[in-house]
Write a protein that holds these residues in place. Structure first.
Motif, short mmCIF file in Angstrom:
data_model
loop_
_atom_site.label_atom_id
_atom_site.label_comp_id
_atom_site.label_asym_id
_atom_site.label_seq_id
_atom_site.Cartn_x
_atom_site.Cartn_y
_atom_site.Cartn_z
N LYS A 70 0.70 -1.16 0.04
CA LYS A 70 0.14 0.04 -0.08
C LYS A 70 0.72 1.48 -0.07
CE LYS A 70 -2.36 -1.87 3.54
NZ LYS A 70 -3.35 -1.97 4.45
N ARG A 71 2.01 1.13 0.32
CA ARG A 71 2.88 2.45 0.37
C ARG A 71 3.05 2.61 -1.21
NH1 ARG A 71 7.98 0.00 3.80
NH2 ARG A 71 7.66 -1.77 2.36
N HIS A 72 2.92 2.05 -2.26
CA HIS A 72 3.13 2.54 -3.52
C HIS A 72 1.65 3.30 -4.05
CE1 HIS A 72 6.57 0.80 -4.41
NE2 HIS A 72 6.54 -0.24 -3.91
N SER A 73 0.49 3.21 -3.25
CA SER A 73 -0.52 3.97 -3.63
C SER A 73 -0.60 5.22 -3.51
CB SER A 73 -1.79 3.37 -2.59
OG SER A 73 -2.85 4.11 -2.90
N THR A 74 -0.93 6.13 -4.47
CA THR A 74 -0.71 7.44 -4.48
C THR A 74 -2.35 8.23 -4.46
OG1 THR A 74 -1.14 7.66 -6.78
CG2 THR A 74 1.20 7.64 -5.92
N THR A 75 -3.22 7.42 -4.60
CA THR A 75 -4.70 7.81 -4.56
C THR A 75 -5.44 7.20 -3.23
OG1 THR A 75 -5.37 5.92 -5.70
CG2 THR A 75 -4.93 7.81 -6.88
N GLY A 76 -4.81 6.27 -2.43
CA GLY A 76 -5.53 5.91 -1.20
C GLY A 76 -6.48 4.82 -1.83
N PHE A 77 -6.91 3.87 -0.72
CA PHE A 77 -7.75 2.82 -1.18
C PHE A 77 -8.75 2.83 0.24
CE2 PHE A 77 -9.35 -1.58 -1.40
CZ PHE A 77 -9.63 -1.61 -2.44
N SER A 78 -9.95 3.18 0.02
CA SER A 78 -10.73 3.17 1.23
C SER A 78 -11.31 2.03 1.69
CB SER A 78 -11.72 4.51 1.15
OG SER A 78 -12.54 4.10 -0.04
N GLY A 79 -12.33 1.93 2.62
CA GLY A 79 -12.65 0.75 3.00
C GLY A 79 -11.97 0.23 4.44
N PHE A 80 -12.32 -0.93 4.88
CA PHE A 80 -12.08 -1.34 6.17
C PHE A 80 -10.47 -1.84 6.27
CE2 PHE A 80 -11.13 -4.70 9.35
CZ PHE A 80 -11.51 -3.96 10.51
N SER A 81 -9.80 -1.13 7.06
CA SER A 81 -8.42 -1.49 7.20
C SER A 81 -8.16 -2.23 8.55
CB SER A 81 -7.62 -0.03 7.32
OG SER A 81 -7.64 0.74 6.07
N LEU A 82 -7.18 -3.13 8.20
CA LEU A 82 -6.87 -3.93 9.62
C LEU A 82 -5.92 -3.26 10.53
CD1 LEU A 82 -6.00 -7.46 7.72
CD2 LEU A 82 -7.94 -6.94 9.28
N PRO A 83 -5.77 -3.24 11.57
CA PRO A 83 -4.80 -3.20 12.48
C PRO A 83 -3.54 -3.30 12.04
CG PRO A 83 -6.54 -4.24 13.82
CD PRO A 83 -6.74 -4.52 12.49
N PRO A 84 -2.35 -2.22 12.45
CA PRO A 84 -1.27 -2.52 11.58
C PRO A 84 -0.70 -3.83 12.19
CG PRO A 84 -1.58 -0.22 12.46
CD PRO A 84 -2.81 -0.85 12.79
#
Length: 405
Positions: A70-84
């Motif tokens: 996900k560090r390569h994403s420049t637009t973001g990707f919303s939705g549910f995110s797991l805890p780190p």
């Protein structure tokens, strides 16, 4: 005419509407015919590039320029995110870390380990089949999803991780909630419960190691220092989720498909040795995963003449690829005799599913046993009234009421 920069761009089309819920294959066919890649919005408004044709999907899944990090994403990707602490797994790291983690996890999915689990899977299949038959005998019908398809992979993963029998019920309950939450709050609570349980299980297994996958991963963490604590727990979480969802949905969808194609079912009843062939065709025909895990190009890429900027979100549509007539002749026909049954249901390239042999073992034993022990198995009501969960990610039965003679 130059567009006024202050004028907002028109909203992206969202294909995931009521028509998609009714028939996702029809929506995919329309998109596939219109072009190889489309800029669309997910239901939450997230912009993505949806790739629909089999050749492009297969090529993209094996192309190292598409990263899951996900560090390569420049637009973001919303939705549910797991805890780190649960996010450091094979579906979220770059190639070097992925290969390192994959080598460690693969030791638990050798042919020997899978074969050792065969007895556990066989016992579980027998118990669940007997329970299903008993419910039908008592009440006239039973939900094959709740009483068979859902608990089987959960028990199998429990055996793989050696979850104590005393913890199996609450463990299975949390995972079942994660797979079908009624709200985001319920999902967050279930993820938190599973996370805490896995941390405690790691501590217990560290104190009392055994001959199981989790003990092997702990040894890699403690003795060889090749896993961080977060990576260790994240891998256990990924094994749990990846090993539960697909198997559950292929069993329920597979039974419905077979019951809906009596001529194909007759072929299997006449020659049960052909069941492995049927499983491969079922994975293509009724595979629940609509898209592969999201990718982010590390450089600009081109698909079918369409340029996709680096960092945008790309979704490779597995379901559309599986029904592409350029790859599979007469793709909407379920055919055990199909010569080319190649599919992408268990991944392709770097992210091919490590648990594929275990998934195939469960599905084959489950379908074979149900067809053998319940020869009169059939839907308990009109197939048209069955309820499905349809999202951009998967299309699967919520319940499958069945009856039998």
């Amino acid at each position: 005419m130059t567009q006024d920069p202050t004028t907002p761009a028109p909203p992206l089309p969202c294909p995931y509407d009521e028509s998609f819920a009714r028939d996702p294959h029809a929506v995919h066919a329309r998109l596939r015919a219109a072009g190889p890649v489309h800029r669309v919005a997910l239901p939450d408004g997230s912009p993505v590039w949806l790739v629909t044709r089999a050749a492009d999907v297969r090529a993209g899944l094996a192309d190292a320029r598409y990263s899951v990090d996900k560090r390569h994403s420049t637009t973001g990707f919303s939705g549910f995110s797991l805890p780190p602490a649960l996010d450091a797994n094979l579906l979220n790291v770059g190639p070097e870390d992925h290969l390192r983690l994959r080598r460690l996890v693969s030791k638990g999915f050798t042919a020997r380990h899978v074969e050792l689990l065969r007895a556990d899977v066989r016992t579980c299949v027998d118990e669940l089949t007997a329970r299903l038959a008993d419910t039908i005998a008592r009440t006239g019908e039973a939900d094959l999803v709740a009483e068979f398809a859902r608990p089987l992979p959960l028990r199998t993963i429990g055996a793989l991780l050696r979850v104590p029998a005393s913890d199996q019920e609450r463990f299975s309950g949390w995972v079942a909630t994660m797979l079908a939450p009624r709200s985001k709050e319920e999902l967050v609570a279930a993820v938190g419960s599973v996370h805490r349980f896995l941390v405690e299980l790691v501590e217990r297994r560290r104190a009392h190691p055994g001959d199981d996958m989790l003990s092997s991963l702990i040894a890699a963490r403690d003795e060889e220092d090749r896993l961080t604590e977060d990576e260790l727990v994240s891998l256990a979480f990924l094994i749990l989720m990846a090993g539960s969802e697909t198997v559950q949905h292929v069993i329920s969808g597979g039974i419905l498909t077979l019951l809906s194609h009596p001529e194909q079912l007759a072929v299997l009843r006449a020659d049960p040795s052909r069941l492995p062939e049927a499983v491969e065709e079922l994975l293509r025909y009724t595979g629940p995963n609509q898209t592969a895990v999201r990718r982010f190009p590390t450089e600009p890429v081109e698909i079918g003449g369409v340029r996709i900027p680096a960092g945008d979100t790309v979704l490779f549509c597995l379901a559309a690829a599986h029904r592409d007539p350029d790859r599979h002749p007469d793709p909407d026909r379920f055919d055990i005799d199909r010569e080319d049954k190649a599919h992408l249901a268990l991944g392709h390239g770097l992210h091919y599913c490590l648990g594929a042999p275990l998934a195939r073992l469960q599905i084959t034993l489950a379908l074979g046993t149900l067809l053998d022990r319940l020869p009169g198995l059939r839907p308990a009501g009109p197939v048209e009234e069955l309820s499905w969960t349809s999202t951009f990610r998967f299309h699967a039965l919520r319940a499958l009421p069945v009856t039998a003679d």
